[in-house]
Scaffold this active site. Structure first.
Site, PDB file in Angstrom:
ATOM      1  N   CYS A   1     -81.773  69.606  21.323  1.00 40.23           N
ATOM      2  CA  CYS A   1     -82.338  70.177  22.538  1.00 40.23           C
ATOM      3  C   CYS A   1     -81.209  70.480  23.510  1.00 40.23           C
ATOM      4  O   CYS A   1     -80.322  69.640  23.702  1.00 40.23           O
ATOM      5  CB  CYS A   1     -83.333  69.187  23.155  1.00 40.23           C
ATOM      6  SG  CYS A   1     -84.145  69.804  24.636  1.00 40.23           S
TER       7      CYS A   1
ATOM      8  N   GLU B   1     -91.054  73.362  22.053  1.00 43.89           N
ATOM      9  CA  GLU B   1     -91.020  74.062  23.349  1.00 43.89           C
ATOM     10  C   GLU B   1     -92.268  73.760  24.178  1.00 43.89           C
ATOM     11  O   GLU B   1     -92.181  73.595  25.400  1.00 43.89           O
ATOM     12  CB  GLU B   1     -90.860  75.566  23.137  1.00 43.89           C
ATOM     13  CG  GLU B   1     -89.589  75.992  22.404  1.00 43.89           C
ATOM     14  CD  GLU B   1     -88.320  75.406  22.974  1.00 43.89           C
ATOM     15  OE1 GLU B   1     -88.279  75.120  24.184  1.00 43.89           O
ATOM     16  OE2 GLU B   1     -87.370  75.198  22.201  1.00 43.89           O
TER      17      GLU B   1
ATOM     18  N   HIS C   1     -92.059  70.618  26.084  1.00 42.84           N
ATOM     19  CA  HIS C   1     -91.324  70.724  27.358  1.00 42.84           C
ATOM     20  C   HIS C   1     -92.280  71.044  28.509  1.00 42.84           C
ATOM     21  O   HIS C   1     -92.065  70.595  29.639  1.00 42.84           O
ATOM     22  CB  HIS C   1     -90.266  71.832  27.282  1.00 42.84           C
ATOM     23  CG  HIS C   1     -88.974  71.416  26.647  1.00 42.84           C
ATOM     24  ND1 HIS C   1     -88.172  70.434  27.168  1.00 42.84           N
ATOM     25  CD2 HIS C   1     -88.343  71.857  25.533  1.00 42.84           C
ATOM     26  CE1 HIS C   1     -87.087  70.291  26.405  1.00 42.84           C
ATOM     27  NE2 HIS C   1     -87.171  71.148  25.403  1.00 42.84           N
TER      28      HIS C   1
HETATM   29 NI    NI Z   1     -85.684  71.339  23.974  1.00 35.78          NI
END
Ligand code: NI
Length: 190
Positions: free
Chosen positions: A104, A147, A150
């Site tokens: 990441c 994603e 997140h």
């Molecule tokens: Ni990430």
């Protein structure tokens, strides 16, 4: 266009639930998307979520090229061109899971093994504000799940079941030498 600063693990913006986008075509959203794409490419990432550039909105960009996919069988769901998803919703299809290496941009220098759904369905708006729906598997499915996490304030270490596999990139060779499969060479989601 601008290359944006990437927030690192510990910054509060990475730990909160991001807000939905109300108008995908608004100039500031269009500018955000453009900047996220150049930032992702500049950082050599497979994907980027808006909170990673300090914007708490539900926008992700990613690309899942074949070279990053660990699966030998490409059924069309494994790879994806440059994709923009706004307000994405995902759900697993079936119970099959897949364990693979992730990294990441907000957790630089590290990678770890994460078990994810192997096959998912997604629904979102694209960069033009149109509804897009599809299925993804393999690396493509992994990137989307990473994603979308997140957007809910979750970083991949929080998804790990065995923290012994949280390692520095510089030590990956030990894994590769110890493992006859090519799993360890898997490029990570970002
Ligand atoms: Ni990430």
């Amino acid at each position: 266009m601008a290359i944006l600063k990437i927030a690192k693990m510990g910054h509060p913006v990475l730990g909160r639930v991001a807000d939905p986008v109300t108008d995908p075509k608004a100039p500031e959203i269009q500018a955000l998307i453009r900047d996220m794409i150049v930032t992702m490419h500049d950082a050599n990432g497979a994907g980027l979520a808006a909170p990673q550039v300090h914007v708490p909105l539900r926008v992700v960009v990613y690309h899942a090229p074949a070279a990053r996919s660990e699966d030998d069988e490409h059924d069309g769901h494994e790879t994806a061109p440059l994709t923009v998803l706004i307000n994405p919703e995902i759900e697993p299809i079936g119970d099959v899971t897949s364990t693979g290496w992730e990294g990441c941009l907000s957790v630089p220098g590290l990678r770890g093994e994460v078990t994810r759904s192997g096959h998912i369905r997604y629904r979102a708006l694209n960069g033009e504000g149109e509804v897009v729906e599809g299925e993804a598997s393999g690396f493509h499915a992994r990137v989307i799940q990473h994603e979308c996490d997140h957007l809910d304030g979750i970083l991949y270490p929080q998804r790990m079941s065995d923290l012994r596999t949280l390692i520095f990139d510089s030590e990956v060779r030990h894994i590769i030498e110890a493992d006859d499969t090519d799993d360890a060479e898997e490029e990570a989601a970002e």
